[in-house]
Motif scaffolding. Structure first.
Motif, mmCIF file in Angstrom:
data_model
loop_
_atom_site.group_PDB
_atom_site.id
_atom_site.type_symbol
_atom_site.label_atom_id
_atom_site.label_comp_id
_atom_site.label_asym_id
_atom_site.label_seq_id
_atom_site.Cartn_x
_atom_site.Cartn_y
_atom_site.Cartn_z
ATOM 1 N N LYS A 1 -1.075 10.823 0.740
ATOM 2 C CA LYS A 1 -0.216 10.123 -0.210
ATOM 3 C C LYS A 1 1.047 10.928 -0.505
ATOM 4 O O LYS A 1 1.480 11.080 -1.647
ATOM 5 C CB LYS A 1 -0.998 9.812 -1.505
ATOM 6 C CG LYS A 1 -0.455 8.572 -2.197
ATOM 7 C CD LYS A 1 -1.244 8.162 -3.406
ATOM 8 C CE LYS A 1 -0.562 6.971 -4.052
ATOM 9 N NZ LYS A 1 -1.119 6.586 -5.333
ATOM 10 N N ARG A 2 1.622 11.459 0.558
ATOM 11 C CA ARG A 2 2.835 12.242 0.409
ATOM 12 C C ARG A 2 4.023 11.337 0.131
ATOM 13 O O ARG A 2 4.137 10.252 0.688
ATOM 14 C CB ARG A 2 3.118 13.039 1.696
ATOM 15 C CG ARG A 2 2.329 14.326 1.803
ATOM 16 C CD ARG A 2 2.829 15.165 2.969
ATOM 17 N NE ARG A 2 2.952 14.399 4.211
ATOM 18 C CZ ARG A 2 4.094 14.249 4.885
ATOM 19 N NH1 ARG A 2 5.210 14.791 4.435
ATOM 20 N NH2 ARG A 2 4.118 13.573 6.013
ATOM 21 N N ARG A 3 4.935 11.805 -0.729
ATOM 22 C CA ARG A 3 6.155 11.044 -0.993
ATOM 23 C C ARG A 3 7.083 11.235 0.204
ATOM 24 O O ARG A 3 7.443 12.362 0.549
ATOM 25 C CB ARG A 3 6.798 11.571 -2.272
ATOM 26 C CG ARG A 3 8.055 10.851 -2.683
ATOM 27 C CD ARG A 3 8.524 11.426 -4.038
ATOM 28 N NE ARG A 3 9.719 10.785 -4.539
ATOM 29 C CZ ARG A 3 10.950 11.039 -4.092
ATOM 30 N NH1 ARG A 3 11.137 11.900 -3.114
ATOM 31 N NH2 ARG A 3 11.995 10.418 -4.630
ATOM 32 N N GLN B 1 0.816 -1.214 0.000
ATOM 33 C CA GLN B 1 0.000 0.000 0.000
ATOM 34 C C GLN B 1 0.849 1.263 0.000
ATOM 35 O O GLN B 1 0.390 2.332 -0.356
ATOM 36 C CB GLN B 1 -0.896 0.029 1.242
ATOM 37 C CG GLN B 1 -1.913 -1.092 1.296
ATOM 38 C CD GLN B 1 -2.635 -1.070 2.640
ATOM 39 O OE1 GLN B 1 -3.258 -0.073 2.984
ATOM 40 N NE2 GLN B 1 -2.536 -2.151 3.388
ATOM 41 N N LEU B 2 2.121 1.117 0.456
ATOM 42 C CA LEU B 2 2.950 2.313 0.665
ATOM 43 C C LEU B 2 4.074 2.437 -0.351
ATOM 44 O O LEU B 2 4.590 3.525 -0.579
ATOM 45 C CB LEU B 2 3.577 2.257 2.076
ATOM 46 C CG LEU B 2 2.606 2.019 3.238
ATOM 47 C CD1 LEU B 2 3.392 1.814 4.536
ATOM 48 C CD2 LEU B 2 1.643 3.180 3.389
ATOM 49 N N PHE B 3 4.468 1.304 -0.926
ATOM 50 C CA PHE B 3 5.680 1.287 -1.736
ATOM 51 C C PHE B 3 5.328 1.184 -3.222
ATOM 52 O O PHE B 3 4.518 0.352 -3.626
ATOM 53 C CB PHE B 3 6.549 0.088 -1.318
ATOM 54 C CG PHE B 3 7.871 0.040 -2.026
ATOM 55 C CD1 PHE B 3 8.944 0.822 -1.586
ATOM 56 C CD2 PHE B 3 8.057 -0.767 -3.137
ATOM 57 C CE1 PHE B 3 10.158 0.776 -2.238
ATOM 58 C CE2 PHE B 3 9.269 -0.804 -3.792
ATOM 59 C CZ PHE B 3 10.326 -0.025 -3.337
ATOM 60 N N SER C 1 2.936 8.079 1.965
ATOM 61 C CA SER C 1 1.974 7.858 3.052
ATOM 62 C C SER C 1 0.661 7.369 2.428
ATOM 63 O O SER C 1 0.470 7.434 1.213
ATOM 64 C CB SER C 1 1.756 9.147 3.845
ATOM 65 O OG SER C 1 1.249 10.155 2.982
ATOM 66 N N LEU C 2 -0.252 6.866 3.272
ATOM 67 C CA LEU C 2 -1.529 6.351 2.775
ATOM 68 C C LEU C 2 -2.321 7.474 2.096
ATOM 69 O O LEU C 2 -2.141 8.646 2.439
ATOM 70 C CB LEU C 2 -2.362 5.813 3.942
ATOM 71 C CG LEU C 2 -1.969 4.446 4.503
ATOM 72 C CD1 LEU C 2 -2.872 4.118 5.682
ATOM 73 C CD2 LEU C 2 -2.053 3.373 3.434
ATOM 74 N N ALA D 1 3.738 5.708 8.734
ATOM 75 C CA ALA D 1 2.917 5.278 7.600
ATOM 76 C C ALA D 1 2.623 3.778 7.693
ATOM 77 O O ALA D 1 1.504 3.324 7.443
ATOM 78 C CB ALA D 1 3.638 5.597 6.288
ATOM 79 N N VAL D 2 3.650 3.036 8.084
ATOM 80 C CA VAL D 2 3.485 1.572 8.221
ATOM 81 C C VAL D 2 2.462 1.262 9.325
ATOM 82 O O VAL D 2 1.601 0.387 9.173
ATOM 83 C CB VAL D 2 4.859 0.930 8.533
ATOM 84 C CG1 VAL D 2 4.680 -0.502 8.996
ATOM 85 C CG2 VAL D 2 5.760 0.997 7.316
ATOM 86 N N LEU D 3 2.542 2.006 10.412
ATOM 87 C CA LEU D 3 1.606 1.781 11.516
ATOM 88 C C LEU D 3 0.194 2.168 11.093
ATOM 89 O O LEU D 3 -0.780 1.477 11.401
ATOM 90 C CB LEU D 3 2.027 2.574 12.760
ATOM 91 C CG LEU D 3 3.418 2.232 13.326
ATOM 92 C CD1 LEU D 3 3.713 3.080 14.567
ATOM 93 C CD2 LEU D 3 3.513 0.755 13.675
ATOM 94 N N ASP D 4 0.079 3.279 10.335
ATOM 95 C CA ASP D 4 -1.234 3.712 9.854
ATOM 96 C C ASP D 4 -1.859 2.644 8.968
ATOM 97 O O ASP D 4 -3.074 2.473 8.930
ATOM 98 C CB ASP D 4 -1.110 5.016 9.050
ATOM 99 C CG ASP D 4 -0.770 6.205 9.950
ATOM 100 O OD1 ASP D 4 -0.921 6.052 11.186
ATOM 101 O OD2 ASP D 4 -0.341 7.245 9.425
ATOM 102 N N ALA D 5 -0.989 1.909 8.256
ATOM 103 C CA ALA D 5 -1.508 0.910 7.316
ATOM 104 C C ALA D 5 -1.843 -0.416 7.997
ATOM 105 O O ALA D 5 -2.244 -1.367 7.320
ATOM 106 C CB ALA D 5 -0.486 0.680 6.195
ATOM 107 N N GLY D 6 -1.656 -0.507 9.310
ATOM 108 C CA GLY D 6 -2.152 -1.707 9.997
ATOM 109 C C GLY D 6 -1.154 -2.450 10.853
ATOM 110 O O GLY D 6 -1.520 -3.383 11.548
ATOM 111 N N ALA D 7 0.141 -2.055 10.822
ATOM 112 C CA ALA D 7 1.092 -2.739 11.712
ATOM 113 C C ALA D 7 1.003 -2.136 13.107
ATOM 114 O O ALA D 7 0.433 -1.058 13.280
ATOM 115 C CB ALA D 7 2.510 -2.587 11.167
ATOM 116 N N ARG D 8 1.564 -2.837 14.066
ATOM 117 C CA ARG D 8 1.662 -2.221 15.390
ATOM 118 C C ARG D 8 3.133 -2.164 15.782
ATOM 119 O O ARG D 8 3.945 -2.941 15.262
ATOM 120 C CB ARG D 8 0.839 -2.979 16.428
ATOM 121 C CG ARG D 8 1.417 -4.292 16.871
ATOM 122 C CD ARG D 8 0.881 -4.671 18.269
ATOM 123 N NE ARG D 8 1.186 -6.056 18.593
ATOM 124 C CZ ARG D 8 2.384 -6.479 18.974
ATOM 125 N NH1 ARG D 8 3.415 -5.644 19.026
ATOM 126 N NH2 ARG D 8 2.580 -7.747 19.275
#
Lengths: 454, 625
Positions: free
Chosen positions: A66-68, A35-37, A60-61, A106-113
């Protein structure tokens, strides 16, 4: 087991650096990364095989604009062929604490903890990717307080201890297997095992283990620090010593005996050793109820301590009865207040003795040297195999005792049934040390290396 | 209508059926061929390293094998005499026809036991009962069934490139029962084993071999033996040579093992001669023991020459061996593949975890060897009977027996090849001497009802006298004498300066109990074996105490039961492999869990913590390391 969460963390050291890594592990790692890469070659991460890397940008999501965020190389590892045994994705970014924090967010926003300290390693251990000794080493690395401790833990993680133990095991197992084949296959007419060869291997293994154990006191001192109790008669200057070591006034210093009524703790660095200091209420008989509680605590601290500083007022005749419960191997006698004397008092026979003036800051180097010589920490080498915790040291102790019993049985002329049982106990303890199991190794070795049959 | 049905009358089936019938159950035992009850299709011998221990344990529990072996022994030897008392092992050559006949008679004379020739072709659940059907149509029902099919189940014979359906010793295989078991969900797999050729004694040139006589004083297997076994025959020893190797190597491509024709897993510990040649190319010669199969037959068994090479190659390599140049082969060596179960599907009672009332024993459970089979048969038979009689399960611990070790290994660790017992498999072997099998297990045999009160009283008397003699040795002083110091010096141990405690001398490994007889006039007249017990108990006292301490330590884990419904998946901190194995095997105690392969000491700690937490809160979930 519920589906484990996907965890993420910045995997490189804090501070400016060339490359910074954000690592993710868990079943959703690849989906989250996708989703991010955005790969330059438009490839989709979920279609990449394990052990592959691709170049692209991290954004970012969409919900976060969706910022680079950065250009990065993305590495994909697929379960079980990764450090943790799960799907793992690593973003190698350009670094900079700010950028890394944004990528992690960004990774945390996408669902990781966020990963807990040591959690990648715990997963690696739970999924059978590393042995217990290595896992413990990594845990130490995470919590290491000094640079040397960190290097030692890194060396253990690299397997220095596991290798050292494996070498000892591998010298014992063929001998025990040889005895087993000789006993269990009498019809195969194996030659009698060579007693002098067994004795030599036992002795050699015992030396190696003793060496490990001998060093382990120093290892533990450097890795974990020493619980250090300061004891002595009232007003000998215990609190002054503590303040000197800590570098500021921690204890209330007065001329009035019995001022310190509670144990006071402080962590200080002395040479390469961390000391956890416990200043104690002066050991004297007292009727004062609060002071009495303090005295009782002092006695407990004394019993639990790794190191004792027994402080005496050099201007007074020392009451040596205070030393009765102390072990000379872990006690340093300190004659304090030498600034008030014309000459240095002679050392106490049989005790490591340091003369100093805590108030004037005289004698700190002598004290450092005394601690280093008591625990031999000056010789500590972080690159050698070390027994890094009590569990490991205990297992090594059991193995050593079993080897010594085997040597004894052999020397006394007992038959090899007694000798081999003791050797197996040693092997068992060495497997315990690295957190493995011993059960089938000897029987397997018999079948692998001896020609037995009907 | 029966209480217990036993499928197979080999070494496992016999003990299972006898135990069940003797415990009061109406028992049926079926065999493919009644002339082969208790057959020995391989080695004509019982006992050997660790196996001799098992036979004596069977005797202490009231089984039959030891008595039958004593009655039919034709040569006895105590193995490993120089290797320490823990591994001394009795072994006997057996007249195999006499043994079979003896066992058949015992079965026939047993009350409540029916012996029938019948190949069973189906096994299925009928309400509360298991129902078996014979090929000829008869149906029998019982609440408990013991499967002891040996190598009959789905048996397939290989001799070189020749392959045919068949059981051991030229009997026909039981081919239909396998599919019935598969339908029940029994996890079957293929194992293989093999046997060497038999040759005619008259065709051998025994002058070229070495004589292997039996012991002067034979030690019986049974603790209740009234007389020593007979010593009637001799064995012989010869060796393979480079010519044997050449013949075998040139014909390797004709072995089904190397052509891929055999799919079953064979044991590493009893490889065929061709396996040995391939795996140990540096070994110049292999020992071959020539053993008589009985006293009324000329057939000789060639231990060490198991093979599945074609018949003509067998002939050729046999003729390269000294003494066998002109040998006449009576039975060709063959390999046999058969169906057996993954024993991890069984509980320590040998009952199937998921098929109540169904038990497995012997080679069917993946073991190898007559003794291992008989031991399992005994335990399965006792537990089948106890289930019918609503008595508690009967299991033995590793620390008290080889039988317990054998069964624990099978059901806990499983096996990837036929499992053979070895003394090295017992971590407590100093405690498991063959001469103490009665001390360890006879009280169980008596409590079960398989050892008579009369025999138990004799046992108690023996123990009392042995203990009294050990106590006497502790307190007896031996006066200083020139002869004593001469003996001590001659044995290479330090002389004494004054009178000395007998126990101090006995503890010296260089001196035996018998050595000290001239200086100890008050000692009682004991049978040889009682003296051996006294001596080993005293000499190894320190090591026995050491092992007993380890047993106590281990028993703390053995005594922690694991709830059957324990949710291993909810337990954080267990490694994935451990979680999967524990969930599948459902060990009954923490001790058993600790021995499951793939469960390491840290996993055990996690389990222990979870159990403690459960004790306190009633909740096992969310435990972390």
């Amino acid at each position: 087991m519920p589906e484990p969460h996907t965890i993420a963390a910045i995997a490189t050291a804090h501070g400016p650096g060339g490359v910074g890594v954000v690592r993710m592990s868990g079943p959703a790692a690849i989906i989250i990364a996708d989703q991010l890469f955005f790969a330059k070659n438009n490839s989709n991460l979920s279609q990449l095989r394990g052990y592959t890397m691709t170049y692209g940008t991290i954004h970012s999501l969409p919900s976060a604009g969706k910022r680079r965020l950065d250009e990065a190389i993305c590495l994909v590892f697929r379960a079980p062929h990764s450090y943790t045994g799960e799907d793992v994705v690593e973003f190698q970014c350009h670094g900079g604490a700010q950028v890394l924090r944004q990528v992690l967010q960004a990774v945390l926003d996408a669902g990781a903890r966020p990963a807990e300290p040591g959690e990648f390693t715990r997963r690696a251990y739970l999924n059978g990717r590393i042995d217990l000794a290595k896992a413990e080493a990594v845990m130490q690395l995470v919590t290491a307080q000094s640079g040397q401790a960190a290097r030692a833990a890194a060396s253990a993680m690299g397997g220095a201890l596991s290798r050292a133990i494996e070498e000892i095991r591998q010298s014992l197992i063929p001998l025990v297997a040889r005895i087993a084949a000789w006993v269990d296959y009498p019809e195969e007419e194996f030659d009698d095992p060579q007693q002098d060869q067994i004795a030599a291997v036992l002795a050699e293994s015992a030396v190696r283990l003793s060496e490990l154990l001998r060093r382990s006191a120093a290892d533990q001192a450097v890795l974990f620090g020493l619980d250090t109790a300061i004891i002595g008669p009232p007003n000998a200057g215990k609190s002054s010593l503590m303040n000197l070591l800590a570098g500021y006034d921690r204890s209330i210093v007065t001329e009035l005996p019995g001022t310190t009524r509670d144990t006071v703790t402080e962590t200080v660095q002395l040479g390469n050793v961390t000391l956890r200091l416990v200043d104690t209420a002066g050991l004297r008989d007292t009727d004062h109820p609060i002071e009495r509680i303090g005295v009782a605590r002092s006695k407990t601290a004394l019993a639990n301590a790794d190191l004792l500083f027994a402080v005496f007022d050099a201007t007074q005749p020392p009451d040596l009865s205070l030393l009765a419960p102390c072990d000379p191997a872990r006690t340093i006698v300190i004659f304090n207040k030498i600034d008030l004397l014309p000459s240095t008092p002679p050392p106490l026979p049989d005790w490591k003795t340091v003369s100093m003036s805590a108030r004037e800051g005289v004698g700190l180097e002598a004290l450092t040297a005394a601690v280093e010589s008591l625990y031999q920490t000056a010789n500590f080498s972080p690159d050698e195999a070390i027994l890094a915790n009590r569990r490991q040291a205990q297992a090594a102790q059991i193995a050593l005792a079993a080897l010594q019993e085997a040597s004894f049985a052999l020397a006394e002329g007992y038959a090899l049934d007694a000798v081999s049982v003791c050797m197996e106990d040693a092997i068992q303890a060495l497997y315990q040390l690295t957190g493995e199991r011993a059960s089938e190794h000897i029987v397997d070795e018999v079948f692998r290396n001896f020609c037995v049959g009907k | 209508m029966y209480d217990v049905i036993v499928i197979g009358a080999g070494h496992a089936g016999i003990e299972a059926a006898l135990a069940a019938a003797r415990l009061g159950c109406r028992t049926l035992v079926c065999a493919v061929n009644l002339d082969s009850v208790g057959n020995m299709p391989c080695n004509p011998a019982i006992g050997g390293s660790s196996k001799g221990h098992i036979v004596r344990e069977i005797d202490a529990l009231g089984g039959e094998m030891a008595r039958a072996a004593d009655a039919c022994a034709i040569q006895c030897r105590m193995l490993n005499l120089s290797k320490g008392p823990a591994v001394h092992s009795p072994r006997a050559q057996i007249d195999r026809r006499a043994y079979s006949e003896h066992m058949k008679t015992v079965l026939e004379q047993q009350l409540r036991l029916d012996l029938k020739q019948a190949e069973l072709v189906s096994l299925r659940r009928e309400g509360e009962f298991w129902q078996v059907t014979a090929r000829t149509g008869s149906k029998y029902q019982a609440p408990c069934v013991v499967i002891a099919t040996g190598t009959f189940l789905g048996g397939k014979i290989h001799v070189g490139d020749l392959t045919y359906e068949g059981g051991p010793d030229g009997m026909h295989a039981a081919v239909l029962l396998s599919s019935a078991l598969r339908e029940l969900g029994v996890p079957l797999r293929r194992f293989k084993t093999g046997t060497p050729p038999r040759v005619h004694c008259g065709s051998l040139d025994l002058e070229k071999t070495q004589l292997q006589p039996g012991d002067k004083e034979a030690v019986p297997f049974s603790f209740n033996a009234q007389e020593p076994p007979r010593q009637l025959v001799r064995c012989y020893l010869t060796y393979t040579n480079q010519e044997t190797r050449r013949v075998i190597e040139e014909n390797l491509h004709r072995s089904p093992l190397y052509s891929g024709q055999i799919e079953g897993v064979g044991p590493r510990y009893c490889p065929s001669i061709e396996d040995k040649m391939v795996r140990f190319p540096a070994k110049e010669r292999h020992a071959i023991f020539i053993e008589p199969c009985g006293i009324r037959t000329q057939e000789m068994y060639l231990q060490g020459l198991s093979s599945s090479l074609p018949e003509d190659v067998q002939q050729a390599f046999l003729h390269t061996i000294p003494g066998l140049e002109q040998c006449e082969v009576m039975r060709v060596a063959y390999a046999i593949e058969y169906d057996c179960v993954d024993p991890q599907a069984l509980l320590p009672t040998l009952e199937f975890r998921d098929l109540p009332g169904l038990f497995g024993a012997g080679q069917f459970n993946g073991s190898s060897g007559y003794e291992e089979a008989a031991a399992q048969g005994l335990v399965a038979g006792i537990n089948a009977a106890h289930k019918v009689l609503r008595r508690p399960a009967f299991t033995l611990r590793r620390s008290e027996s080889y039988i317990g070790t054998l069964i624990d290994d099978l059901v806990t660790k499983g096996c990837n090849e036929p499992y053979r017992m070895m003394t090295a498999r017992s971590e407590y072997r100093l405690l498991l001497r063959h001469d103490t099998a009665d001390r360890r297990l006879l009280p169980y045999g008596h409590a079960l009802g398989l050892i008579s009160t009369n025999r138990y009283a004799k046992f108690e008397e023996k123990q009392k006298r042995i203990e009294a003699e050990k106590a006497r040795c502790q307190t007896t002083m031996i006066p200083l004498s020139k002869q004593l110091n001469e003996l001590l010096q001659q044995r290479g141990t330090s002389p004494v300066a004054g009178s000395v405690a007998l126990i101090e001398l006995l503890r010296r490994p260089q001196l035996s109990y018998a050595d000290l007889a001239p200086f100890d006039p008050l000692r009682p007249a004991f049978p040889q074996e009682w003296m051996a017990t006294v001596e080993a108990d005293l000499k190894y006292d320190g090591y026995l105490k050491r092992q007993e301490a380890q047993v106590r330590e281990m028993n703390r884990l053995e005594e922690v039961p694991l709830p059957r419904a324990f949710d291993y998946h909810a337990l954080r901190g267990l490694r994935a492999e451990a979680r999967e194995k524990l969930d599948r095997l459902r060990p009954q105690t923490l001790g058993q869990a600790a021995r499951v392969s793939g469960v390491n000491p840290a996993d055990v700690t996690v389990l222990l913590l979870a159990l403690k937490k459960q004790e306190m809160t009633g909740d096992v979930s969310r435990e972390t390391i």
